[in-house]
Motif scaffolding. Structure first.
Motif, mmCIF file in Angstrom:
data_model
loop_
_atom_site.group_PDB
_atom_site.id
_atom_site.type_symbol
_atom_site.label_atom_id
_atom_site.label_comp_id
_atom_site.label_asym_id
_atom_site.label_seq_id
_atom_site.Cartn_x
_atom_site.Cartn_y
_atom_site.Cartn_z
ATOM 1 N N GLY A 219 0.849 -1.196 0.000
ATOM 2 C CA GLY A 219 0.000 0.000 0.000
ATOM 3 C C GLY A 219 0.880 1.239 0.000
ATOM 4 O O GLY A 219 2.082 1.146 0.268
ATOM 5 N N ILE A 220 0.262 2.380 -0.280
ATOM 6 C CA ILE A 220 1.041 3.603 -0.453
ATOM 7 C C ILE A 220 1.828 3.957 0.810
ATOM 8 O O ILE A 220 3.021 4.266 0.751
ATOM 9 C CB ILE A 220 0.107 4.758 -0.876
ATOM 10 C CG1 ILE A 220 -0.403 4.493 -2.310
ATOM 11 C CG2 ILE A 220 0.817 6.106 -0.802
ATOM 12 C CD1 ILE A 220 -1.515 5.418 -2.750
ATOM 13 N N ASP A 221 1.161 3.903 1.962
ATOM 14 C CA ASP A 221 1.850 4.260 3.210
ATOM 15 C C ASP A 221 2.781 3.141 3.675
ATOM 16 O O ASP A 221 3.915 3.397 4.082
ATOM 17 C CB ASP A 221 0.831 4.603 4.299
ATOM 18 C CG ASP A 221 0.112 5.910 3.986
ATOM 19 O OD1 ASP A 221 0.793 6.866 3.559
ATOM 20 O OD2 ASP A 221 -1.120 5.971 4.139
ATOM 21 N N ALA A 222 2.297 1.914 3.613
ATOM 22 C CA ALA A 222 3.126 0.792 4.076
ATOM 23 C C ALA A 222 4.417 0.704 3.259
ATOM 24 O O ALA A 222 5.490 0.402 3.804
ATOM 25 C CB ALA A 222 2.348 -0.510 3.974
ATOM 26 N N ASP A 223 4.343 1.008 1.982
ATOM 27 C CA ASP A 223 5.530 0.922 1.124
ATOM 28 C C ASP A 223 6.527 2.048 1.406
ATOM 29 O O ASP A 223 7.669 2.011 0.936
ATOM 30 C CB ASP A 223 5.137 0.936 -0.353
ATOM 31 C CG ASP A 223 4.410 -0.344 -0.764
ATOM 32 O OD1 ASP A 223 4.404 -1.301 0.025
ATOM 33 O OD2 ASP A 223 3.858 -0.381 -1.882
ATOM 34 N N ALA A 224 6.070 3.067 2.146
ATOM 35 C CA ALA A 224 6.974 4.164 2.514
ATOM 36 C C ALA A 224 7.562 3.941 3.914
ATOM 37 O O ALA A 224 8.161 4.854 4.489
ATOM 38 C CB ALA A 224 6.229 5.498 2.452
ATOM 39 N N TYR A 225 7.419 2.724 4.430
ATOM 40 C CA TYR A 225 7.882 2.463 5.810
ATOM 41 C C TYR A 225 9.338 2.905 6.006
ATOM 42 O O TYR A 225 9.676 3.598 6.977
ATOM 43 C CB TYR A 225 7.734 0.969 6.170
ATOM 44 C CG TYR A 225 8.177 0.731 7.597
ATOM 45 C CD1 TYR A 225 7.291 0.897 8.658
ATOM 46 C CD2 TYR A 225 9.510 0.412 7.904
ATOM 47 C CE1 TYR A 225 7.696 0.742 9.969
ATOM 48 C CE2 TYR A 225 9.927 0.259 9.215
ATOM 49 C CZ TYR A 225 9.023 0.418 10.237
ATOM 50 O OH TYR A 225 9.441 0.282 11.532
ATOM 51 N N ALA A 226 10.198 2.483 5.096
ATOM 52 C CA ALA A 226 11.637 2.763 5.262
ATOM 53 C C ALA A 226 11.901 4.270 5.250
ATOM 54 O O ALA A 226 12.739 4.775 6.008
ATOM 55 C CB ALA A 226 12.437 2.073 4.161
ATOM 56 N N ILE A 227 11.174 4.981 4.377
ATOM 57 C CA ILE A 227 11.357 6.438 4.268
ATOM 58 C C ILE A 227 10.983 7.096 5.604
ATOM 59 O O ILE A 227 11.699 7.962 6.115
ATOM 60 C CB ILE A 227 10.427 7.019 3.175
ATOM 61 C CG1 ILE A 227 10.474 6.218 1.882
ATOM 62 C CG2 ILE A 227 10.677 8.508 2.962
ATOM 63 C CD1 ILE A 227 11.668 6.343 1.060
#
Ligand code: KET
Length: 400
Positions: A220-228
């Motif tokens: 998902g959009i937010d989950a995929d930005a976890y590392a960021i």
């Protein structure tokens, strides 16, 4: 005059697309390049993007140059997408974003900056990585090495070996990481692994450079930005190049950005200034249409909701294809473990097929993968998935 010029060996991905296009077999299947195709095998034009284009056309107007660093509303929208809408970094002055010519442009601008301001630093990429990472950085004059990543034995990450290698790097080394949907393997770090890796890089004085080309295709959009977001929370400086090519299906529009998070606002201003100098002497300024598309889709409430729903559909269709492929292959070759198709994330699967098996798939079955054995699962659809699985089973069964 040009007799000394050596032939170009060709790019392993783009050259194969040309061979695919020239193949006359009507049932051919393109699983080579990282492009999302829909159920009909077409590159979709997302509804949210169509509406954004209509609004841009209706507004009309002149076509001036954008500023060197790109469109201000687009750059703000990118920061909100990366860090989250109300993140303190957005108003801190510590994060600077440039609109770039795709994320490839962001990687190149970053590479030129590093070559100039971190002259002794090398870049470390995952083993394996997207081939163009090496080309982009070496092309900018930056030395490229690899850290351990993919574990062919388990289909997972060699996480301990990876941490050990990264912990031994000299300070100010650059560590290139795939934020999600690792290309070519589809194997990502878990949130717990990011939480271990990030402090390690920070303590060692390393500079993380994240490539976020597939946001929304993993979980998902937010989950995929976890590392960021974990990096942002750590206080560490880092780079992130992000792309809209896949997530908005706008490949040829060249929509991307480069963001740098700095220790303070004054450093950020100087970093942005030097990035602008790099852009000016490369391509002067980025494309106007790209800025309009991205800004409309991200900043308009209705278009944003539509885009998120369409992206979720794409993600789910890829998952369905993973399940189909897994089902047929497991039935045909019960002795093989194909669970990797279900564990890997995003557009790509690393199939473990040898170059010879990939060649057989192409020559005998018109199924195109790149020779590393990477498959773009997003090229499958209900009309070709069974045939593809049968072809793979034939090739793998012959080897068993
Ligand atoms: N990073 C990664 C990891 C990546 O896979 C691509 C494209 C890009 C950056 C470039 O994206 P853009 O924003 O369009 O400049 N990868 C696919 C296409 C290509 O090789 O150019 C691929 O791997 O097939």
């Amino acid at each position: 005059m040009f007799s000394h010029v050596e032939p170009f060996a060709g790019d392993p991905i783009l050259a194969l697309v040309e061979v695919f296009q020239a193949d006359p077999r009507p049932h051919k299947v393109n699983l080579s390049i990282g492009i999302y195709f829909d159920e009909q095998g077409r590159i979709p034009v997302m509804r949210a993007v169509q509406l954004a284009e209509q609004r841009l056309a209706a507004a009309g107007g002149a076509k001036p140059y954008l500023p060197i660093e790109g469109s201000p509303p687009m750059r703000r929208a990118v920061q909100a997408l990366l860090f989250g809408a109300d993140h303190p970094l957005l108003s801190s002055g510590r994060a600077v974003t440039l609109q770039t010519v795709g994320s490839s442009g962001g990687l190149k601008v970053g590479a030129d900056f590093l070559a100039r301001w971190f002259p002794g630093s090398a870049v470390w990429v995952s083993d394996p990585s997207w081939d163009n990472h090496r080309s982009l950085f070496e092309g900018a004059g930056v030395a490229v090495h690899a850290y351990p990543y993919y574990d062919a034995a388990t289909g997972g990450v060699r996480f301990e070996a990876m941490c050990e290698a990264i912990a031994a790097l000299p300070p100010r080394s650059v560590v290139l990481l795939h934020a999600c949907c690792h290309n070519p393997t589809g194997v990502d770090l878990s949130p717990e692994q990011w939480d271990r890796l990030i402090p390690l890089m920070h303590e060692r004085g390393l500079l993380p450079f994240l490539d976020l080309a597939y946001q929304g295709f993993g979980s998902g959009i937010d989950a995929d930005a976890y590392a960021i977001r974990a990096l942002a929370a750590s206080g560490a400086p880092f780079f992130v190049a992000n792309s809209f090519s896949k997530s908005m299906s706008v490949y040829g529009e060249r929509c991307g950005a480069l963001t740098v998070v700095c220790p303070d606002a004054s450093q950020a201003e100087r970093v942005l200034g030097q990035m602008k100098a790099t852009v000016r002497r490369n391509y002067s300024n980025p494309p106007l249409h790209a800025a309009g598309l991205v800004t409309h889709v991200l900043a308009d409430t209705d278009l944003r909701a539509l885009w998120e729903a369409e992206l979720a559909e794409m993600r789910e269709r890829i998952l369905a294809m993973r399940r189909s492929l897994h089902g047929v292959l497991s039935a045909r070759l019960p002795g093989h473990d194909f669970s990797y198709f279900l564990r890997q994330q995003g557009m790509f699967s690393y199939t473990g097929l040898t170059p010879q098996q990939v060649d057989r798939l192409r020559d005998e079955f018109a199924v195109y993968l790149i020779r590393s054995g990477r498959m773009c699962v997003a090229g499958l659809n209900a009309g070709n998935v069974e045939r593809t699985a049968e072809a793979m089973a034939a090739v793998l069964g012959a080897a068993a």
